[in-house]
Design a protein around this motif. Structure first.
Motif, short mmCIF file in Angstrom:
data_model
loop_
_atom_site.label_atom_id
_atom_site.label_comp_id
_atom_site.label_asym_id
_atom_site.label_seq_id
_atom_site.Cartn_x
_atom_site.Cartn_y
_atom_site.Cartn_z
N ALA A 113 -39.95 -25.06 14.91
CA ALA A 113 -40.29 -24.51 13.59
C ALA A 113 -41.49 -23.57 13.68
N HIS A 114 -42.44 -23.90 14.54
CA HIS A 114 -43.62 -23.05 14.77
C HIS A 114 -43.18 -21.68 15.31
N GLU A 115 -42.27 -21.70 16.29
CA GLU A 115 -41.80 -20.42 16.85
C GLU A 115 -41.04 -19.62 15.79
N LEU A 116 -40.29 -20.31 14.95
CA LEU A 116 -39.62 -19.61 13.84
C LEU A 116 -40.66 -18.96 12.93
N GLY A 117 -41.80 -19.61 12.80
CA GLY A 117 -42.90 -19.03 12.01
C GLY A 117 -43.31 -17.67 12.56
N HIS A 118 -43.44 -17.58 13.87
CA HIS A 118 -43.82 -16.30 14.48
C HIS A 118 -42.76 -15.22 14.21
N TYR A 119 -41.53 -15.65 13.95
CA TYR A 119 -40.46 -14.69 13.64
C TYR A 119 -40.44 -14.35 12.15
N PRO A 133 -46.74 -17.56 23.49
CA PRO A 133 -46.69 -18.90 24.05
C PRO A 133 -47.52 -19.83 23.17
N SER A 134 -46.94 -20.95 22.77
CA SER A 134 -47.61 -21.81 21.79
C SER A 134 -47.76 -23.22 22.33
N TYR A 135 -48.82 -23.89 21.89
CA TYR A 135 -49.09 -25.26 22.30
C TYR A 135 -49.14 -26.14 21.06
N ILE A 151 -53.51 -16.99 14.02
CA ILE A 151 -52.05 -16.79 14.16
C ILE A 151 -51.38 -18.14 14.43
N GLU A 152 -51.98 -18.93 15.31
CA GLU A 152 -51.41 -20.24 15.63
C GLU A 152 -51.51 -21.18 14.43
N LYS A 153 -52.61 -21.10 13.71
CA LYS A 153 -52.76 -21.95 12.51
C LYS A 153 -51.72 -21.59 11.46
N GLU A 154 -51.46 -20.30 11.31
CA GLU A 154 -50.46 -19.88 10.34
C GLU A 154 -49.07 -20.38 10.74
N ALA A 155 -48.74 -20.27 12.03
CA ALA A 155 -47.42 -20.73 12.48
C ALA A 155 -47.31 -22.25 12.34
N ASP A 156 -48.40 -22.98 12.61
CA ASP A 156 -48.39 -24.44 12.41
C ASP A 156 -48.16 -24.78 10.95
ZN LIG Z 1 -47.66 -20.01 18.37
#
Ligand SMILES: [Zn+2]
Length: 279
Positions: free
Chosen positions: A95-101, A119-121, A130-135
């Motif tokens: 779902a996080h990767e879908l966020g980046h899309y 690449p996400s952790y 950016i990572e917080k938004e995708a989370d």
């Molecule tokens: Zn990410």
């Protein structure tokens, strides 16, 4: 009061702003309603319906998930060395990767080649906005706003609610708490700690205590969480005899008047404790 107030505990620097959270939540809800009107939300189904390809492979420690863009095509890599397919962690990563899309700014940056890939952790420790938004998008996609609010409405926060909704939405307690803390239900702070040290924290916008009574990132000594680290004591129900000043340095209340509830989830496999403080 003992302990020191350190400015490094100020969380506001990289917190998402309220208007941005609303945008991300509405976007995630739209995607969920369009592709998954029924529960549970299926990230793989959303990817297929959106024309994204994906695969699961063994990528050691390099990432949990990664979104790549090549010549107009997007592909999600999922790392089986980090989480099993369809586990709650894997679902969140997907779902996080879908966020980046789906988040325009993220996708446009990828398409423009400004960032080669994402690449996400899945450890919630990144300070990268950016990572917080995708989370946050991921939590809102797996627990869409309309359905989630209806399920939380007028129900007291606590272990029963956590158990029933993590099962219903097929999410981890951490993912549930990320969603809940931003859903304006109750003033709540969530703290993740390992070996007595704070790894990260989230709080609702209406949680009025900001400065943890923490020395060098440690858990304050008078707390349910500290009891676990000192003596291994585990409570299965929320404790309500904590004072706010046990956890926080604060100015607006008289000491020894403002009470907090504290409840912990002891995630021993991951070596971490999730602490919830609310009132
Ligand atoms: Zn990410």
């Amino acid at each position: 009061m003992t302990g020191t107030s350190r400015k490094t505990n100020n969380p506001s620097l990289t917190q998402l702003k309220i208007p941005r959270k609303r945008v991300l939540s509405a976007l995630a809800r739209g995607v969920a309603d369009l592709y998954c009107p029924d529960l549970p939300i299926l990230p793989e189904q959303i990817a297929k319906a959106s024309g994204l390809t994906f695969n699961y492979g063994n990528y050691e420690d390099y990432f949990d998930g990664m979104l790549e863009h090549i010549a107009g095509d997007f592909h999600i890599y999922m790392n089986l060395d980090k989480s099993l397919q369809n586990s709650t962690r894997s679902r969140f990563t997907f779902a996080h990767e879908l966020g980046h899309y789906f988040i325009d700014e993220h996708r446009i940056a990828l398409e423009a080649g400004l960032t080669p890939s994402h690449p996400s952790y899945t450890n919630f420790q990144s300070e990268n906005i950016i990572e917080k938004e995708a989370d946050y998008f991921a939590s809102c996609l797996l627990m869409p706003e309309n359905r989630f609010k209806a399920d939380c409405n007028r129900k007291p926060f606590g272990p029963e609610l956590i158990n029933s909704l993590t099962q219903k939405y097929n999410v981890s307690a951490t993912a549930f708490l990320l969603r809940y803390v931003h859903s304006e239900q109750v003033p709540l702070m969530v703290i993740c700690s390992k070996k007595g040290k704070i790894s990260w924290r989230w709080e609702s916008d209406d949680f009025e205590f900001k400065y943890l009574k923490s020395v060098k990132g440690s858990i304050p000594g008078v707390s349910v969480t500290a009891e676990f680290y000192k003596n291994g004591t585990e409570y299965t129900v929320p404790q309500n005899d904590l004072y706010a000043e046990d956890w926080f340095n604060y100015t607006d209340h008289e000491p020894n008047t403002f009470r907090l509830k504290e409840f912990c989830i002891y995630a021993k496999k991951q070596g971490m404790v999730l602490t919830m403080l609310w009132y």
